[in-house]
Design a protein around this motif. Structure first.
Motif, PDB file in Angstrom:
ATOM      1  N   LEU A   1       0.816  -1.215   0.000  1.00 34.05           N
ATOM      2  CA  LEU A   1       0.000   0.000   0.000  1.00 34.05           C
ATOM      3  C   LEU A   1       0.851   1.268   0.000  1.00 34.05           C
ATOM      4  O   LEU A   1       0.341   2.354  -0.216  1.00 34.05           O
ATOM      5  CB  LEU A   1      -0.942  -0.020   1.200  1.00 34.05           C
ATOM      6  N   THR A   2       2.157   1.106   0.258  1.00 36.57           N
ATOM      7  CA  THR A   2       3.118   2.209   0.191  1.00 36.57           C
ATOM      8  C   THR A   2       4.401   1.656  -0.414  1.00 36.57           C
ATOM      9  O   THR A   2       4.623   0.440  -0.411  1.00 36.57           O
ATOM     10  CB  THR A   2       3.439   2.769   1.594  1.00 36.57           C
ATOM     11  N   ALA A   3       5.247   2.540  -0.912  1.00 38.46           N
ATOM     12  CA  ALA A   3       6.575   2.111  -1.353  1.00 38.46           C
ATOM     13  C   ALA A   3       7.317   1.599  -0.119  1.00 38.46           C
ATOM     14  O   ALA A   3       7.227   2.197   0.953  1.00 38.46           O
ATOM     15  CB  ALA A   3       7.315   3.267  -2.002  1.00 38.46           C
ATOM     16  N   GLN A   4       8.033   0.472  -0.247  1.00 37.44           N
ATOM     17  CA  GLN A   4       8.671  -0.130   0.914  1.00 37.44           C
ATOM     18  C   GLN A   4      10.124  -0.474   0.627  1.00 37.44           C
ATOM     19  O   GLN A   4      10.422  -1.157  -0.356  1.00 37.44           O
ATOM     20  CB  GLN A   4       7.932  -1.409   1.320  1.00 37.44           C
ATOM     21  N   LYS A   5      11.017  -0.019   1.506  1.00 37.96           N
ATOM     22  CA  LYS A   5      12.428  -0.391   1.423  1.00 37.96           C
ATOM     23  C   LYS A   5      12.567  -1.839   1.888  1.00 37.96           C
ATOM     24  O   LYS A   5      11.913  -2.261   2.832  1.00 37.96           O
ATOM     25  CB  LYS A   5      13.276   0.528   2.306  1.00 37.96           C
ATOM     26  N   ILE A   6      13.411  -2.595   1.202  1.00 41.19           N
ATOM     27  CA  ILE A   6      13.621  -3.991   1.560  1.00 41.19           C
ATOM     28  C   ILE A   6      14.262  -4.087   2.945  1.00 41.19           C
ATOM     29  O   ILE A   6      15.225  -3.376   3.250  1.00 41.19           O
ATOM     30  CB  ILE A   6      14.546  -4.682   0.537  1.00 41.19           C
ATOM     31  N   THR A   7      13.701  -4.965   3.784  1.00 40.02           N
ATOM     32  CA  THR A   7      14.263  -5.243   5.104  1.00 40.02           C
ATOM     33  C   THR A   7      14.382  -6.753   5.273  1.00 40.02           C
ATOM     34  O   THR A   7      13.885  -7.519   4.438  1.00 40.02           O
ATOM     35  CB  THR A   7      13.384  -4.663   6.231  1.00 40.02           C
ATOM     36  N   LYS A   8      15.010  -7.182   6.355  1.00 39.97           N
ATOM     37  CA  LYS A   8      15.146  -8.605   6.627  1.00 39.97           C
ATOM     38  C   LYS A   8      14.949  -8.868   8.106  1.00 39.97           C
ATOM     39  O   LYS A   8      15.106  -7.964   8.935  1.00 39.97           O
ATOM     40  CB  LYS A   8      16.506  -9.120   6.166  1.00 39.97           C
ATOM     41  N   ALA A   9      14.600 -10.097   8.415  1.00 46.28           N
ATOM     42  CA  ALA A   9      14.449 -10.505   9.809  1.00 46.28           C
ATOM     43  C   ALA A   9      14.659 -12.015   9.884  1.00 46.28           C
ATOM     44  O   ALA A   9      14.487 -12.722   8.890  1.00 46.28           O
ATOM     45  CB  ALA A   9      13.049 -10.152  10.326  1.00 46.28           C
ATOM     46  N   LEU A  10      15.039 -12.477  11.052  1.00 46.28           N
ATOM     47  CA  LEU A  10      15.101 -13.911  11.300  1.00 46.28           C
ATOM     48  C   LEU A  10      13.834 -14.309  12.031  1.00 46.28           C
ATOM     49  O   LEU A  10      13.366 -13.576  12.911  1.00 46.28           O
ATOM     50  CB  LEU A  10      16.332 -14.271  12.142  1.00 46.28           C
ATOM     51  N   GLY A  11      13.262 -15.457  11.668  1.00 43.75           N
ATOM     52  CA  GLY A  11      12.041 -15.930  12.303  1.00 43.75           C
ATOM     53  C   GLY A  11      12.281 -17.255  13.004  1.00 43.75           C
ATOM     54  O   GLY A  11      13.323 -17.886  12.850  1.00 43.75           O
ATOM     55  N   GLY A  12      11.307 -17.685  13.780  1.00 42.13           N
ATOM     56  CA  GLY A  12      11.423 -18.911  14.559  1.00 42.13           C
ATOM     57  C   GLY A  12      11.735 -18.565  16.005  1.00 42.13           C
ATOM     58  O   GLY A  12      11.660 -17.416  16.421  1.00 42.13           O
ATOM     59  N   THR A  13      12.101 -19.590  16.773  1.00 39.14           N
ATOM     60  CA  THR A  13      12.435 -19.392  18.181  1.00 39.14           C
ATOM     61  C   THR A  13      13.959 -19.399  18.330  1.00 39.14           C
ATOM     62  O   THR A  13      14.611 -20.361  17.931  1.00 39.14           O
ATOM     63  CB  THR A  13      11.811 -20.512  19.035  1.00 39.14           C
ATOM     64  N   THR A  14      14.504 -18.341  18.871  1.00 40.52           N
ATOM     65  CA  THR A  14      15.954 -18.110  19.026  1.00 40.52           C
ATOM     66  C   THR A  14      16.734 -18.476  17.757  1.00 40.52           C
ATOM     67  O   THR A  14      17.665 -19.273  17.799  1.00 40.52           O
ATOM     68  CB  THR A  14      16.529 -18.845  20.265  1.00 40.52           C
ATOM     69  N   PRO A  15      16.355 -17.888  16.621  1.00 41.23           N
ATOM     70  CA  PRO A  15      17.051 -18.215  15.372  1.00 41.23           C
ATOM     71  C   PRO A  15      18.440 -17.579  15.329  1.00 41.23           C
ATOM     72  O   PRO A  15      18.660 -16.502  15.873  1.00 41.23           O
ATOM     73  CB  PRO A  15      16.153 -17.595  14.311  1.00 41.23           C
ATOM     74  N   ALA A  16      19.367 -18.275  14.688  1.00 32.43           N
ATOM     75  CA  ALA A  16      20.714 -17.751  14.500  1.00 32.43           C
ATOM     76  C   ALA A  16      21.284 -18.317  13.206  1.00 32.43           C
ATOM     77  O   ALA A  16      20.921 -19.415  12.787  1.00 32.43           O
ATOM     78  CB  ALA A  16      21.606 -18.117  15.679  1.00 32.43           C
ATOM     79  N   VAL A  17      22.159 -17.539  12.581  1.00 34.72           N
ATOM     80  CA  VAL A  17      22.843 -17.960  11.362  1.00 34.72           C
ATOM     81  C   VAL A  17      24.311 -18.139  11.717  1.00 34.72           C
ATOM     82  O   VAL A  17      24.926 -17.258  12.326  1.00 34.72           O
ATOM     83  CB  VAL A  17      22.688 -16.905  10.242  1.00 34.72           C
ATOM     84  N   THR A  18      24.882 -19.278  11.343  1.00 35.96           N
ATOM     85  CA  THR A  18      26.295 -19.536  11.606  1.00 35.96           C
ATOM     86  C   THR A  18      27.139 -18.741  10.621  1.00 35.96           C
ATOM     87  O   THR A  18      26.944 -18.862   9.408  1.00 35.96           O
ATOM     88  CB  THR A  18      26.592 -21.043  11.480  1.00 35.96           C
ATOM     89  N   PRO A  19      28.051 -17.905  11.102  1.00 38.62           N
ATOM     90  CA  PRO A  19      28.876 -17.106  10.196  1.00 38.62           C
ATOM     91  C   PRO A  19      29.871 -17.959   9.419  1.00 38.62           C
ATOM     92  O   PRO A  19      30.206 -19.059   9.837  1.00 38.62           O
ATOM     93  CB  PRO A  19      29.589 -16.126  11.127  1.00 38.62           C
ATOM     94  N   GLY A  20      30.308 -17.430   8.274  1.00 32.27           N
ATOM     95  CA  GLY A  20      31.370 -18.056   7.514  1.00 32.27           C
ATOM     96  C   GLY A  20      30.940 -18.901   6.334  1.00 32.27           C
ATOM     97  O   GLY A  20      31.746 -19.225   5.473  1.00 32.27           O
ATOM     98  N   ALA A  21      29.691 -19.287   6.267  1.00 27.04           N
ATOM     99  CA  ALA A  21      29.232 -20.105   5.144  1.00 27.04           C
ATOM    100  C   ALA A  21      27.808 -19.709   4.785  1.00 27.04           C
ATOM    101  O   ALA A  21      26.986 -19.460   5.652  1.00 27.04           O
ATOM    102  CB  ALA A  21      29.289 -21.583   5.493  1.00 27.04           C
TER     103      ALA A  21
END
Length: 129
Positions: free
Chosen positions: A94-114
């Motif tokens: 309904l409005t112009a929107q800048k792309i954003t990101k989020a992690l979902g789930g319960t205590t989500p984390a991404v392992t760095p390096g790969a």
């Protein structure tokens, strides 16, 4: 007019705060999403996801599962988008929107390096006169 949004991301970009300054126009109608994973991601937590979207990505966005990000290749994500980013939504954002990101789930984390991938969003948008 069919247009494409391409967002390249890595484990580090998901952990960090940087995102390209890309805006989805008001009224864009999403047709489909394509995910290309070139290097697998490792995510931890309960049902972890990565969400790309607009102002509130969990409400209006596209959800990528840990399983989708853990397999190299090109695929159509299971999610067809949520809210105004859904492929079956009548009006689009309904409005112009800048792309954003989020992690979902319960205590989500991404392992760095790969992890390296590209999300492509195909959408229809015609400038109104």
């Amino acid at each position: 007019v069919i247009q494409f949004l391409s967002v390249d991301f890595t484990a580090e970009s998901l952990i960090g705060t940087y995102l390209p300054n890309v805006v989805i126009p008001k009224g864009a109608h999403f047709l489909r999403y394509i995910l290309r994973v070139d290097e697998v991601f490792t995510m931890t937590g309960t049902s972890p996801t990565v969400i790309f979207g607009g102002t509130a990505p969990a409400t209006d966005g596209i959800v990528l599962t840990a399983a989708e990000l853990a397999a190299v290749g090109t695929k159509i994500p299971a999610s067809a988008g949520t809210g105004t980013w859904a492929t079956n939504h009548a009006t689009g954002p309904l409005t112009a929107q800048k792309i954003t990101k989020a992690l979902g789930g319960t205590t989500p984390a991404v392992t760095p390096g790969a992890g390296k991938a590209t999300l492509i969003a195909e959408y229809i948008y015609k400038t109104k006169v």
